[in-house]
Enzyme design. Structure first.
Site, PDB file in Angstrom:
ATOM      1  N   HIS A  98       2.337  -3.133   7.373  1.00  0.00           N
ATOM      2  CA  HIS A  98       1.505  -2.429   8.614  1.00  0.00           C
ATOM      3  C   HIS A  98       1.544  -3.545   9.736  1.00  0.00           C
ATOM      4  O   HIS A  98       1.940  -3.171  10.811  1.00  0.00           O
ATOM      5  CB  HIS A  98       0.276  -2.087   8.208  1.00  0.00           C
ATOM      6  CG  HIS A  98      -0.555  -1.654   9.319  1.00  0.00           C
ATOM      7  ND1 HIS A  98      -1.437  -2.167  10.391  1.00  0.00           N
ATOM      8  CD2 HIS A  98      -0.720  -0.257   9.718  1.00  0.00           C
ATOM      9  CE1 HIS A  98      -1.962  -1.459  11.132  1.00  0.00           C
ATOM     10  NE2 HIS A  98      -1.426  -0.280  10.773  1.00  0.00           N
ATOM     11  N   CYS A 101      16.640  -9.084   0.885  1.00  0.00           N
ATOM     12  CA  CYS A 101      15.239  -9.231   0.954  1.00  0.00           C
ATOM     13  C   CYS A 101      14.762 -10.306  -0.274  1.00  0.00           C
ATOM     14  O   CYS A 101      13.629 -10.552  -0.168  1.00  0.00           O
ATOM     15  CB  CYS A 101      14.340  -8.123   1.084  1.00  0.00           C
ATOM     16  SG  CYS A 101      15.027  -7.156   2.346  1.00  0.00           S
ATOM     17  N   HIS A 132      20.510  -9.257 -11.660  1.00  0.00           N
ATOM     18  CA  HIS A 132      21.393  -8.665 -10.813  1.00  0.00           C
ATOM     19  C   HIS A 132      21.901  -7.334 -11.354  1.00  0.00           C
ATOM     20  O   HIS A 132      22.193  -7.327 -12.529  1.00  0.00           O
ATOM     21  CB  HIS A 132      22.385  -9.543 -10.648  1.00  0.00           C
ATOM     22  CG  HIS A 132      23.323  -9.375  -9.236  1.00  0.00           C
ATOM     23  ND1 HIS A 132      23.772  -7.993  -8.770  1.00  0.00           N
ATOM     24  CD2 HIS A 132      23.519 -10.303  -8.320  1.00  0.00           C
ATOM     25  CE1 HIS A 132      24.341  -8.313  -7.602  1.00  0.00           C
ATOM     26  NE2 HIS A 132      24.127  -9.557  -7.329  1.00  0.00           N
ATOM     27  N   ASN A 180       8.995  -4.733   7.787  1.00  0.00           N
ATOM     28  CA  ASN A 180       9.881  -5.430   6.663  1.00  0.00           C
ATOM     29  C   ASN A 180      10.524  -6.669   7.148  1.00  0.00           C
ATOM     30  O   ASN A 180      11.519  -6.185   8.001  1.00  0.00           O
ATOM     31  CB  ASN A 180      10.772  -4.451   6.124  1.00  0.00           C
ATOM     32  CG  ASN A 180      11.591  -4.784   5.137  1.00  0.00           C
ATOM     33  OD1 ASN A 180      11.755  -6.180   4.847  1.00  0.00           O
ATOM     34  ND2 ASN A 180      12.443  -3.850   4.437  1.00  0.00           N
ATOM     35  N   HIS A 204       7.364  -7.247  -2.854  1.00  0.00           N
ATOM     36  CA  HIS A 204       8.204  -6.824  -1.555  1.00  0.00           C
ATOM     37  C   HIS A 204       8.095  -5.606  -1.033  1.00  0.00           C
ATOM     38  O   HIS A 204       8.158  -4.562  -1.560  1.00  0.00           O
ATOM     39  CB  HIS A 204       9.655  -7.382  -1.995  1.00  0.00           C
ATOM     40  CG  HIS A 204      10.525  -6.718  -0.782  1.00  0.00           C
ATOM     41  ND1 HIS A 204      10.246  -7.740   0.336  1.00  0.00           N
ATOM     42  CD2 HIS A 204      11.468  -5.708  -0.628  1.00  0.00           C
ATOM     43  CE1 HIS A 204      11.404  -7.003   1.257  1.00  0.00           C
ATOM     44  NE2 HIS A 204      11.934  -5.928   0.850  1.00  0.00           N
ATOM     45  N   HIS A 259      -2.933 -11.973  -9.007  1.00  0.00           N
ATOM     46  CA  HIS A 259      -2.353 -11.477  -7.584  1.00  0.00           C
ATOM     47  C   HIS A 259      -0.881 -11.015  -7.722  1.00  0.00           C
ATOM     48  O   HIS A 259      -0.194 -11.550  -8.383  1.00  0.00           O
ATOM     49  CB  HIS A 259      -2.864 -12.529  -6.685  1.00  0.00           C
ATOM     50  CG  HIS A 259      -4.155 -13.051  -6.697  1.00  0.00           C
ATOM     51  ND1 HIS A 259      -5.299 -12.327  -6.484  1.00  0.00           N
ATOM     52  CD2 HIS A 259      -4.481 -14.295  -7.193  1.00  0.00           C
ATOM     53  CE1 HIS A 259      -6.458 -13.094  -6.304  1.00  0.00           C
ATOM     54  NE2 HIS A 259      -5.890 -14.100  -7.104  1.00  0.00           N
TER      55      HIS A 259
HETATM   56  C1  LIG Z   1      11.919   6.217   5.597  1.00  0.00           C
HETATM   57  C2  LIG Z   1      10.425   6.589   4.945  1.00  0.00           C
HETATM   58  C3  LIG Z   1       9.671   5.744   5.562  1.00  0.00           C
HETATM   59  C4  LIG Z   1      10.235   8.003   5.243  1.00  0.00           C
HETATM   60  O1  LIG Z   1       9.085   8.469   4.703  1.00  0.00           O
HETATM   61  P1  LIG Z   1       8.712   9.722   4.080  1.00  0.00           P
HETATM   62  O2  LIG Z   1       9.470   9.426   2.784  1.00  0.00           O
HETATM   63  O3  LIG Z   1       7.231   9.824   3.680  1.00  0.00           O
HETATM   64  O4  LIG Z   1       9.088  10.912   4.668  1.00  0.00           O
HETATM   65  P2  LIG Z   1      10.423  12.122   4.511  1.00  0.00           P
HETATM   66  O5  LIG Z   1      10.618  11.938   3.074  1.00  0.00           O
HETATM   67  O6  LIG Z   1       9.447  13.192   4.969  1.00  0.00           O
HETATM   68  O7  LIG Z   1      11.600  11.948   5.225  1.00  0.00           O
HETATM   69  C5  LIG Z   1      11.781  12.165   6.707  1.00  0.00           C
HETATM   70  C6  LIG Z   1      13.030  12.522   7.021  1.00  0.00           C
HETATM   71  O8  LIG Z   1      13.728  11.288   6.701  1.00  0.00           O
HETATM   72  C7  LIG Z   1      14.938  11.457   6.100  1.00  0.00           C
HETATM   73  N1  LIG Z   1      14.983  10.160   5.346  1.00  0.00           N
HETATM   74  C8  LIG Z   1      13.954   9.538   4.433  1.00  0.00           C
HETATM   75  N2  LIG Z   1      14.937   8.378   4.276  1.00  0.00           N
HETATM   76  C9  LIG Z   1      16.213   8.504   4.586  1.00  0.00           C
HETATM   77  C10 LIG Z   1      17.026   7.715   4.260  1.00  0.00           C
HETATM   78  N3  LIG Z   1      17.195   6.575   3.819  1.00  0.00           N
HETATM   79  N4  LIG Z   1      18.504   7.980   5.105  1.00  0.00           N
HETATM   80  C11 LIG Z   1      18.384   9.031   5.966  1.00  0.00           C
HETATM   81  N5  LIG Z   1      17.748   9.807   5.991  1.00  0.00           N
HETATM   82  C12 LIG Z   1      16.200   9.566   5.294  1.00  0.00           C
HETATM   83  C13 LIG Z   1      14.334  12.447   5.157  1.00  0.00           C
HETATM   84  O9  LIG Z   1      15.477  13.467   4.566  1.00  0.00           O
HETATM   85  C14 LIG Z   1      13.757  13.462   5.933  1.00  0.00           C
HETATM   86  O10 LIG Z   1      14.422  14.251   6.922  1.00  0.00           O
HETATM   87  P3  LIG Z   1      13.960  15.782   7.318  1.00  0.00           P
HETATM   88  O11 LIG Z   1      12.854  15.648   7.967  1.00  0.00           O
HETATM   89  O12 LIG Z   1      15.431  16.125   8.149  1.00  0.00           O
HETATM   90  O13 LIG Z   1      14.282  16.392   5.889  1.00  0.00           O
HETATM   91  C15 LIG Z   1      10.330   6.326   3.488  1.00  0.00           C
HETATM   92  O14 LIG Z   1      11.212   7.130   2.756  1.00  0.00           O
HETATM   93  C16 LIG Z   1      10.837   4.750   3.033  1.00  0.00           C
HETATM   94  O15 LIG Z   1      10.089   4.059   3.037  1.00  0.00           O
HETATM   95  N6  LIG Z   1      11.924   4.906   2.466  1.00  0.00           N
HETATM   96  C17 LIG Z   1      12.322   3.549   1.934  1.00  0.00           C
HETATM   97  C18 LIG Z   1      12.838   2.501   2.955  1.00  0.00           C
HETATM   98  C19 LIG Z   1      13.645   1.627   2.351  1.00  0.00           C
HETATM   99  O16 LIG Z   1      14.700   1.918   2.220  1.00  0.00           O
HETATM  100  N7  LIG Z   1      13.305   0.433   2.296  1.00  0.00           N
HETATM  101  C20 LIG Z   1      13.915  -0.603   1.717  1.00  0.00           C
HETATM  102  C21 LIG Z   1      14.675  -1.661   2.485  1.00  0.00           C
HETATM  103  S1  LIG Z   1      16.038  -2.589   1.819  1.00  0.00           S
HETATM  104  C22 LIG Z   1      15.105  -4.098   1.415  1.00  0.00           C
HETATM  105  O17 LIG Z   1      13.824  -4.119   1.770  1.00  0.00           O
HETATM  106  C23 LIG Z   1      15.711  -4.856   0.720  1.00  0.00           C
HETATM  107  C24 LIG Z   1      17.102  -5.670   1.300  1.00  0.00           C
HETATM  108  O18 LIG Z   1      17.254  -5.323   2.425  1.00  0.00           O
HETATM  109  O19 LIG Z   1      17.689  -6.422   0.807  1.00  0.00           O
END
Ligand SMILES: CC(C)(COP(=O)(O)OP(=O)(O)OC[C@H]1O[C@@H](n2cnc3c(N)ncnc32)[C@H](O)[C@@H]1OP(=O)(O)O)[C@@H](O)C(=O)NCCC(=O)NCCSC(=O)CC(=O)O
Length: 469
Positions: free
Chosen positions: A399, A204, A282, A403, A370, A366
């Site tokens: 929203h 990203c 990096h 992503n 990401h 501003h």
């Molecule tokens: C996934 C979420 C929306 C979940 O929201 P919450 O944290 O409020 O919810 P929560 O902690 O209650 O989690 C809900 C359930 O999901 C599980 N859970 C959460 N994250 C997980 C993951 N990465 N892998 C596997 N399971 C996961 C928890 O254990 C829980 O399971 P249980 O209920 O069984 O206990 C958040 O954690 C989030 O935004 N995570 C970051 C996402 C991410 O990695 N983005 C980056 C993308 S990469 C990027 O952008 C860069 C690139 O690609 O280059």
């Protein structure tokens, strides 16, 4: 580097020689008059040194980095029939019969907590009845996004494609052959002399990195760089039950952006912003950072992108490292001194665990952060001690569009424009993270007040934002 350092070294050398001669003579000769007399008797020496200095000055002026401007940008907004609401995604998951009931429940739970709204855009294959992610759908997704926003961009900047000297295309997860750059050269009939760069697998941060690359090239020679940033969700939809990979299905959505940057001084009047600096770091030498977001096969052979739970921590560590390098280059001296004072005070008080973060709102008006996921935005806000209003554009972007990978920062910039928040002279910080794990910053200075363009992707919904989450 060589072409720039040679004139600078020459300049330094002649200044040093002149200075050394002047000081030596002034100390050896008894009076100011005799010093001037000496110079008048050694005109050849004097003139040759002055000539060297002049030549070095001219060479330096020629090699001095050129200012680089953002002429304009455009974000793709798919049609209403591409809407990827929760209902559509859930229905698709059910019809495909590829996920267990537990996985469906997991995706539902994640989706509800993800911060994504119901108006993001899904890839075209989701709307087909064969439930298969085929190569042709990935091509359609890429072409739709890239061709439409480049066409809008060229029309609104009124730049003839033949003037484009550099083309950078970035797409992390899909790298067809011929490449995206070739598809763009073919479609827009770009000049045979255009220099093309195709980024893939860069995650990203590829959008901000494209600016870094384009600016590095344009600082040395006048030209135009077209930057096209997209992501392919089609071939990366995951059909299995690995939770880390299911999270990807829940938060990644279709989106594309294009930008035109130039070092043509004649375009300064029309340009929106000027590049102040770029910084890339990096962190892939660290195993946890490297493995935090990774494409792999699950135990049943389904390929997907696994987002580990460690990613948010890794992003925090990477961000800390990144800002420690950025801070001295962007923060005002008063803020740096305040930061040093606070650190020293905690140290002297024996509080070694106190974490101090400089106030980056003193450097930027501003911030386009990401919006990789709700937890990523939360972590950045917490670590940087930002007020909620600073991260509001990132949350709203997540929203409205989900992503969209490396094009997200452009959608965020468009949010600022739609809100009319950017004023002339304001500094804008684009910060993106990418697999690897990488962080990349681009710092801009606004050259005019922002306004909402006819192709702004927020145009018909900005009145509803910010929404409460
Ligand atoms: C996934 C979420 C929306 C979940 O929201 P919450 O944290 O409020 O919810 P929560 O902690 O209650 O989690 C809900 C359930 O999901 C599980 N859970 C959460 N994250 C997980 C993951 N990465 N892998 C596997 N399971 C996961 C928890 O254990 C829980 O399971 P249980 O209920 O069984 O206990 C958040 O954690 C989030 O935004 N995570 C970051 C996402 C991410 O990695 N983005 C980056 C993308 S990469 C990027 O952008 C860069 C690139 O690609 O280059």
């Amino acid at each position: 580097m060589r072409s720039r350092s040679t004139p600078i070294q020459l300049l330094k050398l002649t200044v040093f020689v002149l200075l050394a001669i002047t000081i030596t003579l002034a100390s050896l000769l008894p009076s100011k008059q005799s010093f001037l007399l000496f110079l008048s008797h050694h005109k050849l020496l004097l003139f040759s040194l002055l000539w060297c200095k002049l030549v070095a000055l001219l060479a330096y002026a020629r090699a001095r980095p050129l200012p680089v401007y953002l002429l304009d940008f455009s974000c793709h907004k798919p049609g209403p029939d591409s809407r990827g609401s929760y209902e559509i995604c859930e229905y698709f998951g059910r019809r495909s019969c590829k996920h267990s009931a537990e996985s469906e429940a997991f995706m539902r739970a994640i989706y509800r907590k993800s911060g994504l709204g119901d108006e993001t855009y899904a890839p075209p294959f989701i709307f087909q009845t064969d439930y298969k992610a085929k190569f042709q759908y990935a091509i359609v997704e890429a072409e739709d996004g890239m061709f439409s926003c480049v066409a809008h961009l060229l029309a609104k900047t009124d730049v003839d494609p033949s003037r484009i000297t550099v083309l950078v295309a970035a797409c992390s997860m899909f790298s067809p052959s011929p490449s995206f750059t070739s598809m763009l050269v073919q479609r827009f009939k770009l000049s045979p002399s255009v220099k093309t760069f195709n980024f893939s697998g860069m995650g990203c941060s590829a959008g901000t990195m494209s600016f870094d690359l384009a600016a590095t090239i344009l600082r040395r020679q006048v030209g135009y760089a077209l930057i096209v940033v997209t992501e392919s969700t089609s071939l990366n939809w995951y059909f299995g039950d690995n939770r880390h990979m299911l999270v990807t299905n829940c938060i990644f959505r279709a989106g594309t952006a294009a930008a035109l940057v130039t070092s043509d001084p004649a375009q300064r009047e029309r340009a929106k912003m000027e590049v102040v600096r770029t910084l890339r770091t990096h962190h892939g030498a660290d195993d946890a950072a490297y493995n935090a977001a990774i494409q792999m096969e699950d135990e049943d052979g389904h390929v997907g992108v696994a987002l580990t739970k460690d990613l948010v921590r890794v992003a925090g560590v990477g961000l800390r490292n990144h800002i420690s390098r950025l801070a001295p280059r962007v923060l005002p001296v008063s803020e740096l001194l305040r930061y040093v004072y606070n650190v020293a005070r905690s140290f002297l008080a024996g509080d070694r665990k106190a974490v101090h973060v400089p106030d980056f709102t003193t450097a930027f008006e501003h911030m386009c952060i990401h919006a990789g996921g709700k937890a990523v935005i939360d972590a950045v806000g917490r670590l940087m001690k930002f007020e909620e209003e600073v991260v509001e554009p990132a949350r709203m972007c997540l929203h409205r569009f989900g992503n969209t990978s490396s094009s997200l920062v452009f959608y965020e910039l468009a949010y600022f424009e739609a809100k009319g928040r950017i004023k002339i002279g304001d500094r804008v910080w684009m910060l993106a993270f990418g697999t690897g794990f990488k962080a990349c910053s681009v710092v801009w200075r606004a050259l005019r007040d922002s306004r909402i363009d006819p192709d702004n992707p927020w145009k018909d919904c900005i009145h509803r934002y910010p929404v409460s989450l």
